[in-house]
Design an enzyme around this catalytic site. Structure first.
Site, short mmCIF file in Angstrom:
data_model
loop_
_atom_site.label_atom_id
_atom_site.label_comp_id
_atom_site.label_asym_id
_atom_site.label_seq_id
_atom_site.Cartn_x
_atom_site.Cartn_y
_atom_site.Cartn_z
CG ASN A 10 -1.79 1.15 1.37
OD1 ASN A 10 -1.75 2.05 0.56
ND2 ASN A 10 -2.61 1.14 2.41
NE ARG A 89 -6.12 1.71 0.24
CZ ARG A 89 -6.05 2.81 0.96
NH1 ARG A 89 -4.95 3.16 1.56
NH2 ARG A 89 -7.12 3.58 1.08
CG HIS A 178 -12.30 4.04 3.53
ND1 HIS A 178 -12.88 5.10 4.20
CD2 HIS A 178 -10.97 4.14 3.74
CE1 HIS A 178 -11.94 5.82 4.77
NE2 HIS A 178 -10.76 5.26 4.50
CG HIS A 206 -13.08 2.51 7.22
ND1 HIS A 206 -12.43 1.30 7.07
CD2 HIS A 206 -12.10 3.41 7.46
CE1 HIS A 206 -11.14 1.47 7.22
NE2 HIS A 206 -10.91 2.75 7.45
N GLY A 210 -8.88 8.52 7.93
CA GLY A 210 -9.87 8.81 6.90
C GLY A 210 -11.17 8.13 7.36
NE ARG A 239 -8.28 12.92 3.50
CZ ARG A 239 -8.36 11.58 3.44
NH1 ARG A 239 -9.54 11.00 3.52
NH2 ARG A 239 -7.29 10.87 3.28
CG ASP A 281 -3.92 9.98 18.80
OD1 ASP A 281 -4.97 9.36 19.07
OD2 ASP A 281 -2.78 9.53 19.02
CB CYS A 282 -9.68 9.61 17.87
SG CYS A 282 -11.36 9.68 18.40
CD GLU A 383 -8.73 -0.98 4.43
OE1 GLU A 383 -8.24 -0.72 5.55
OE2 GLU A 383 -8.92 -0.13 3.55
P1 AMP Z 1 -6.76 4.12 11.41
O1 AMP Z 1 -6.56 5.21 10.36
O2 AMP Z 1 -7.84 3.14 11.05
O3 AMP Z 1 -5.48 3.46 11.84
O4 AMP Z 1 -7.31 4.87 12.72
C1 AMP Z 1 -6.56 5.87 13.37
C2 AMP Z 1 -7.45 6.56 14.40
O5 AMP Z 1 -7.94 5.61 15.35
C3 AMP Z 1 -6.71 7.64 15.20
O6 AMP Z 1 -7.51 8.81 15.29
C4 AMP Z 1 -6.59 7.00 16.57
O7 AMP Z 1 -6.53 7.97 17.58
C5 AMP Z 1 -7.88 6.20 16.64
N1 AMP Z 1 -7.84 5.23 17.73
C6 AMP Z 1 -7.01 4.16 17.87
N2 AMP Z 1 -7.22 3.56 19.08
C7 AMP Z 1 -8.20 4.29 19.70
C8 AMP Z 1 -8.84 4.21 20.99
N3 AMP Z 1 -8.53 3.24 21.85
N4 AMP Z 1 -9.79 5.12 21.27
C9 AMP Z 1 -10.11 6.10 20.41
N5 AMP Z 1 -9.54 6.23 19.19
C10 AMP Z 1 -8.58 5.35 18.84
#
Ligand code: AMP
Length: 397
Positions: A10, A89, A178, A206, A210, A239, A281-282, A383
């Site tokens: 990817n 991908r 996605h 998803h 993104g 975004r 970062d969530c 994926e």
């Molecule tokens: P991805 O692009 O699918 O790898 O997802 C990345 C996102 O998932 C980032 O915003 C991370 O902060 C969030 N994430 C990963 N673990 C957690 C968690 N335990 N609680 C909340 N958000 C998370």
């Protein structure tokens, strides 16, 4: 001993994610990321048999050198001979590719022609394909498209209300992305619901850096939130998702932004990052929101409200809803966001099972509602596995 591994690639503009998938057991044998390509200190990080290791690349190393180094690594680990196909991908398949294909010269020419629709993504995918062809000259290579699953959308869902010539002459329409993840989620959801895929109606969310949501009717995508590019739709990590398109002109005319700056704001400085004024970062945003940070709270509120509205609107094409499925880094792990979204969708009879919502995190799947009507559930996406299985299906008959 492994005897049928697929090398899954990817490629981004300055990074390259890779993994080795066992075609029989479906296990991920090795995974890694070549990062900061083209910079003064590019690096490969990889995980194998539980160990995390790094390999420093030469300054300015690009994709070819990263792929060559990975091939040497596979050879050192005695995995090279077991690789039987390469799966790529590819972000944009336009209207040409409704399913995965074996890559030949004609496919490369077609991908080059489509590249103008996805200038941020497809050129990097082509570089990855070229690098893998050099590194594995004897192996078949397969392209798996992010857009392909959404080619079943009807015209009323994919057409923008713009002059129709922009679609007919220039291909400006909604494509959606996605797709590999939404496809995988559909297959898994059907199993969990004990239904045939062709009778499964779900809304697949998803939610990663993104984010997109897809309405799946009878196993097929009938609407999705991303558009011509992955910018449309939900609030994402950086975004903005849906905004009034006139904002771009306003920023240029009244605020002195250039085209590129507007693009950069919409794609890289908005979403959770822009709203929280902290990070994309969530996890951190949730922590800070719990401590009372106003921007973090606003970011979560806008994220969850937009998502709930999208999910509600996707009941329109479905008629009957079997399940809402959460996936991606946020969807698989954030009990808080899932709880907020389900609460806002109470009108559909959804009631959260709090314990099940807490249990379904960190790789665990499960149903997180307690009523007998439409369900909400969590399914970790995969994926890479879809790409590996398509690569096998198309090359090993
Ligand atoms: P991805 O692009 O699918 O790898 O997802 C990345 C996102 O998932 C980032 O915003 C991370 O902060 C969030 N994430 C990963 N673990 C957690 C968690 N335990 N609680 C909340 N958000 C998370």
């Amino acid at each position: 001993m492994h005897n049928s591994l697929v090398f899954v690639l990817n490629c981004g503009s300055s990074s390259l994610k890779f993994s080795l998938i066992d075609a029989k057991s479906h296990d991920e044998i090795l995974s890694g990321l070549a990062d900061a390509l083209g910079s003064s200190n590019p690096i490969i990080k990889y995980k194998y048999q539980g160990d995390k290791k790094t390999i420093a690349l030469n300054a300015n190393a690009m994709h070819q050198s990263a792929v060559d180094t990975i091939v040497t690594l596979l050879s050192d680990l005695s995995l090279n001979d077991a690789v039987i196909a390469v799966g790529h991908r590819v972000v944009h398949g336009g209207e040409l590719f409704t399913q995965s294909v074996v890559i030949d010269n004609q496919v490369i020419e077609q991908l080059e022609a489509i590249s103008k629709l996805a200038p941020l993504h497809n050129p990097a995918n082509l570089i990855g394909i070229n690098a893998a062809q050099q590194a594995f000259p004897n192996l078949a290579q397969v392209a798996v498209f992010d857009t392909a699953f959404h080619q079943s959308m009807p015209a009323k869902a994919f057409t923008y209300a713009l002059p129709h010539a922009l679609y007919k002459e220039h291909g400006i329409r909604r494509y959606g992305f996605h797709g590999t993840s939404h496809y995988f989620i559909t297959q898994q959801a059907a199993k969990m619901l004990d239904k045939d895929v062709s009778e499964t109606n779900i809304i697949s969310a998803h939610l990663g850096n993104g984010a997109s949501v897809t309405a799946v009717k009878n196993g097929q995508s009938v609407d999705t939130s991303m558009g011509l590019t992955p910018l449309e739709g939900l609030v994402m990590g950086t975004r903005c998702g849906d905004v009034d398109p006139a904002i771009a002109q306003y920023m240029i005319d009244q605020l002195g932004y250039s085209n590129d700056e507007v693009n950069n704001v919409f794609n890289k400085q908005s979403g959770l990052l822009g709203l929280s004024e902290l990070t994309n970062d969530c996890r951190v945003i949730e922590e800070r929101a719990q401590q009372g940070h106003a921007g973090a709270k606003l970011a979560l509120d806008v994220f969850c409200y937009r998502l709930a509205k999208y999910i509600a609107s996707y009941t329109v094409p479905l008629g009957r809803l079997d399940a809402i499925v959460f996936t991606g880094g946020i969807g698989e792990n954030s009990d808080l966001i899932r709880a907020s979204v389900i609460e806002q969708l109470e009108i559909f009879g959804l009631a959260l099972d709090e314990q099940a919502n807490l249990d379904a995190r960190f790789g665990n799947q499960g149903v997180i509602t307690k009523n007998s009507g439409a369900k909400a559930m969590v399914i970790p996406t995969n994926e890479e596995l879809v790409i590996a299985l398509d690569a096998i299906a198309l090359t090993q008959e």
